[in-house]
Design a protein around this motif. Sequence first.
Motif, mmCIF file in Angstrom:
data_model
loop_
_atom_site.group_PDB
_atom_site.id
_atom_site.type_symbol
_atom_site.label_atom_id
_atom_site.label_comp_id
_atom_site.label_asym_id
_atom_site.label_seq_id
_atom_site.Cartn_x
_atom_site.Cartn_y
_atom_site.Cartn_z
ATOM 1 N N TYR A 284 20.870 24.804 29.141
ATOM 2 C CA TYR A 284 22.148 24.075 29.071
ATOM 3 C C TYR A 284 22.361 23.593 27.639
ATOM 4 O O TYR A 284 21.426 23.148 26.977
ATOM 5 C CB TYR A 284 22.128 22.881 30.023
ATOM 6 C CG TYR A 284 23.272 21.916 29.825
ATOM 7 C CD1 TYR A 284 23.050 20.638 29.327
ATOM 8 C CD2 TYR A 284 24.582 22.292 30.115
ATOM 9 C CE1 TYR A 284 24.103 19.750 29.138
ATOM 10 C CE2 TYR A 284 25.631 21.417 29.928
ATOM 11 C CZ TYR A 284 25.397 20.144 29.439
ATOM 12 O OH TYR A 284 26.435 19.278 29.243
ATOM 13 N N ASP A 285 23.610 23.700 27.148
ATOM 14 C CA ASP A 285 23.985 23.241 25.810
ATOM 15 C C ASP A 285 24.895 22.019 25.964
ATOM 16 O O ASP A 285 26.039 22.149 26.420
ATOM 17 C CB ASP A 285 24.708 24.350 25.045
ATOM 18 C CG ASP A 285 24.918 23.994 23.575
ATOM 19 O OD1 ASP A 285 25.058 24.930 22.768
ATOM 20 O OD2 ASP A 285 24.960 22.798 23.216
ATOM 21 N N PRO A 286 24.420 20.802 25.589
ATOM 22 C CA PRO A 286 25.244 19.594 25.779
ATOM 23 C C PRO A 286 26.502 19.570 24.907
ATOM 24 O O PRO A 286 27.392 18.762 25.157
ATOM 25 C CB PRO A 286 24.289 18.448 25.401
ATOM 26 C CG PRO A 286 22.915 19.036 25.442
ATOM 27 C CD PRO A 286 23.072 20.473 25.083
ATOM 28 N N ILE A 287 26.547 20.420 23.877
ATOM 29 C CA ILE A 287 27.717 20.428 22.998
ATOM 30 C C ILE A 287 28.805 21.343 23.580
ATOM 31 O O ILE A 287 29.966 20.949 23.746
ATOM 32 C CB ILE A 287 27.337 20.879 21.580
ATOM 33 C CG1 ILE A 287 26.218 19.980 21.025
ATOM 34 C CG2 ILE A 287 28.569 20.852 20.671
ATOM 35 C CD1 ILE A 287 26.596 18.516 20.940
ATOM 36 N N THR A 288 28.441 22.600 23.889
ATOM 37 C CA THR A 288 29.422 23.575 24.404
ATOM 38 C C THR A 288 29.517 23.556 25.923
ATOM 39 O O THR A 288 30.432 24.164 26.485
ATOM 40 C CB THR A 288 29.043 24.993 23.958
ATOM 41 O OG1 THR A 288 27.785 25.357 24.557
ATOM 42 C CG2 THR A 288 28.920 25.068 22.446
ATOM 43 N N HIS A 289 28.586 22.872 26.595
ATOM 44 C CA HIS A 289 28.517 22.830 28.057
ATOM 45 C C HIS A 289 28.330 24.226 28.652
ATOM 46 O O HIS A 289 28.763 24.484 29.778
ATOM 47 C CB HIS A 289 29.757 22.157 28.650
ATOM 48 C CG HIS A 289 29.997 20.780 28.126
ATOM 49 N ND1 HIS A 289 29.060 19.778 28.218
ATOM 50 C CD2 HIS A 289 31.070 20.251 27.463
ATOM 51 C CE1 HIS A 289 29.532 18.684 27.658
ATOM 52 N NE2 HIS A 289 30.747 18.935 27.178
ATOM 53 N N GLN A 290 27.706 25.132 27.889
ATOM 54 C CA GLN A 290 27.359 26.445 28.408
ATOM 55 C C GLN A 290 26.091 26.299 29.249
ATOM 56 O O GLN A 290 25.153 25.593 28.852
ATOM 57 C CB GLN A 290 27.139 27.431 27.255
ATOM 58 C CG GLN A 290 27.092 28.887 27.657
ATOM 59 C CD GLN A 290 28.479 29.466 27.844
ATOM 60 O OE1 GLN A 290 29.440 28.861 27.445
ATOM 61 N NE2 GLN A 290 28.566 30.634 28.442
ATOM 62 N N VAL A 291 26.022 26.950 30.414
ATOM 63 C CA VAL A 291 24.871 26.840 31.292
ATOM 64 C C VAL A 291 24.478 28.230 31.773
ATOM 65 O O VAL A 291 25.333 29.105 31.932
ATOM 66 C CB VAL A 291 25.180 25.902 32.488
ATOM 67 C CG1 VAL A 291 26.232 26.491 33.377
ATOM 68 C CG2 VAL A 291 23.911 25.601 33.284
ATOM 69 N N SER A 292 23.155 28.443 31.988
ATOM 70 C CA SER A 292 22.647 29.723 32.491
ATOM 71 C C SER A 292 21.801 29.459 33.730
ATOM 72 O O SER A 292 20.930 28.582 33.729
ATOM 73 C CB SER A 292 21.810 30.443 31.433
ATOM 74 O OG SER A 292 22.603 30.787 30.320
ATOM 75 N N VAL A 293 22.078 30.234 34.822
ATOM 76 C CA VAL A 293 21.342 30.099 36.082
ATOM 77 C C VAL A 293 20.918 31.493 36.531
ATOM 78 O O VAL A 293 21.760 32.391 36.641
ATOM 79 C CB VAL A 293 22.208 29.428 37.172
ATOM 80 C CG1 VAL A 293 21.408 29.302 38.460
ATOM 81 C CG2 VAL A 293 22.700 28.071 36.709
ATOM 82 N N ALA A 294 19.621 31.654 36.795
ATOM 83 C CA ALA A 294 19.104 32.923 37.312
ATOM 84 C C ALA A 294 19.118 32.887 38.839
ATOM 85 O O ALA A 294 18.709 31.907 39.456
ATOM 86 C CB ALA A 294 17.698 33.181 36.802
#
Length: 961
Positions: free
Chosen positions: A27-37
């Motif tokens: 998770y990136d707190p700046i861009t709010h990009q998240v990855s889930v497998a």
Amino acid sequence: MKKLLFCLLTLIPFIGFGQCDVDLLGYDPITHQVSVAIINGENCGCNEFTTTDGSTCGPDNSSSIVMNNETINHFVFGLHIYEDYTDGPCSQSNFHPGWTFAYPINQSTLSAGEGLYTGDTLNVELNTFFDWECLLGTNLEDDQCWEIAVWQINLSQTVDIIDFPAQYWTDTCGVCVDQTQMYPDIDLSNNNLIWCPDELPPPPLYPGCIDENADNFDINATFDDGSCEYTIEGCQDPTACNYNSSATVSDGSCVFCDTPNGEELCNAYHGEDSDYWDYYIDLFNCPTTGDIAMDELFIVEADCDVFNLGVGCNEGIRFHTNYTNVGLDSIYDWKITWTGPNGFIAASNQGVNSANPPPYNNPLPPGTSGNTINTITTQMFWQEGDTLCATATLVDQIELTPEDNIICTTLPAYPVCIPDCTDPLASNYNMTTECTDNDLCEYLPIVDVGLDTILYETGCDEFGAYWLPIFYLTNYGDAPITELCVTEDILGTLAGDDTTCFDNFTILPGETYELEWPNMYEWGVLTVRVVDVNGSSDQSWNDFGLDNNIGNNMYVQIITDEPNCVSGCTDINAVNYNPLATIDDGSCIDPIIGCMIPNALNYNPEANITCEPIIECCIFPETELLYIDYECDLYCGETGAYYTAILFFDNVGNTTITNFCINYDILSGPDVIECFEGELLPGESVTMEFGPITTDGGGGVTIKLETLEGEETDIAWPQPIACYQDAVASCIYGCTDEEAINYDPNAEWDDGSCTYDILGCTDPSANNYNPLATINNGSCTYDVFGCTDMDALNYNPIANINDGSCEYDVFGCTDPIASNYNPLATVDDGSCVIYLGGCTDPEALNYNPQATDDDGSCVYIELCDGSYFIPNTFTPNNDGLNDGWEIVVADESCWKSWNVQIYNRWGSLVWESNTVGEIWPASVGGGGYYVADGVYLYKVQGVGWDPSNTFTNTGHITIFR
């Protein structure tokens, strides 16, 4: 960095069933990009493991998302301060204190299609709200950290922590008041990430191209998503013979109909033995001319934010341009140029060479219109009344009617732009300004009222069971609360105006106010919202007023402890008496006796007790129409006698008649049908008119009632009649013109039978014979053939038709030995010439054996340089170098005759010359139009005075500019 671990209970039973499992990777707190497998995407909805007591994942749930056990198509993520389950500084959740929530921006696309399967990876940006950003911006204490967790999978339900089955469900937040969020994930140890203020969580998997040789190599990408793109050089023009649909970069190799050596290049591209070139030129039939007409140039808008950026002043203008191919050939390449005041100029290439992507870079077929829309510019400065013009120019085609290639329009006033504050939260928010400058914004003190809880008591009154609530409101802001409205609703009840407003109290900052409410008589799930706090908002979408924090303005409570109260009618004489009712609700209905049959004439819709006996008290409708009598109106007309029948009918029933049709059926004659539409009350009469009628039909008619109130009938009334005979007896017809030879003094009506004498030629052999004439008036004329020309030798004064026999004198030389002898001459005019001039030398090239006098014109063979040079290319671009093409000869006097012809590739003659040394400037027929670049054929024939110099030559010329 920490990874929160949960204790798992009884994992072995799930393995055989493919139980749901996901892994939060980064998770990136700046861009709010998240990855889930997606470790396992099966059984993530309602199934045999999750359909248990205490869960709304039960048999009545019909949501397609909740019931999905094949894929995952819904996620919600939660954020809070790790191991802290208190309200926290930013949370807006009533059921999960301290938590705030976000979901993927493209949640709608996750819910469509097949969803995410086992082995997939979700890489997505989260849609966050104020409380999420607030929590990330909070200054944490030394021992505090943040935690993000996968909160929901496939809309899993909120359940009571007391009832959830610990064997198959695991809580994610510990004890959150009395409730917690549950979902069927077999392993929650990998569903969360924890990071502290001096570090960052694991980064998400940024998809992209990781091949350094690709054009779009992304140095920040962490895994290859198959998006790599590579440069492929080739022809990108779909109209070219060698178009390469896979090419990404144009290498300038496109071959068209007018490309030099096009056939060789085209066939080589498609294969050694290919004849694709023949197919290509038949397909495109490349035109050399075109005709485009400008249709419309109109201004869309001139405003202060023409690019709709929402920031600053961007004065400019937006306009549309429309045009049509009015020619017979497709136009492949054209340009639109706009010119305006103060030297403004802009241009746009259209057609196959346009920068627009397919299908917007296609040719313009005949009769097709095109446009350039949303042309925007901030580079033009103008005054109201200035002119903006658009001009169309064809590329590589000759414009047939250039006069309609330009169109102009008058410019409106230049926009006057003043920047102001456009933040709806600011006190000086200006919704009408067209320019944004939020540095000018001013803000008021924070307004924040919270609905903390609702307490109530129950009871019964004349209206039934009720509950009496008290709302507890706290001022969490900086400004006093002086007015607000409360909107309450019981889910599942009829919608209504359930909003009540208050302005009779003041809640100071930090104070709690008890708001009393009237009795409530509806039961179920209560939802309450506090709106219009300290007045209404200027924003149409915001009904919370001036409240800066709306997260605590809402409350939900279940009201189900309804006391056992029975309301109803307690009057024993009422028709709806309820012996079980304990509270009279005013619903008693008094008895009303009457006819209750709807189709009866005396039907009483208010009656609730039927009268007896029904056959006597109810009156039923009877519909009946009766024929009474007839009258005849007699008439005489130009076409003969006739009459009109007038029939009389009465409504003898007890219902109103609105329509019927009568057939006036004449025996052995035609039927005449007329219909009535209107309102014929009982006892009323009506007359109907039938005609004109010209027969009595054997002395009688049958009057038939065809339909009555839309229904067919077999009612008929026979009626003897002789009206037509009476009409005939009253009318006298004949010729009424006293000038006619058959005038009848007794006739009253003229029947067109009058006859008259006609004067004229009655001889059939005469030129002017009149077959209609009854009296010959001596005007007959006859044909006389002969010569009618007074200047002829054989002129006939009585002839009126020239038969071509005229004869005339012909003056000239009648001597056969004269050089100017005229064998047709009949009169010698003394013009004979007895000698003939010419070359009398037999050694000369032009010796004339008939000549009697040598006139010095003899021509002899001399040495003459008959050499010549034919160029094979030239560049007619008006640069003063090689702008024309000519055949260079050594001596122009060597040639007795000369002819040069130029043809295009389709065999059409474009230029011809009979003059030695004449220059061809690449024009068509020597006119004002010029040929396009390409290859052209020539044919040259020279006849020399010396026969050895005579020649014929052919070849080709290449033109390029």
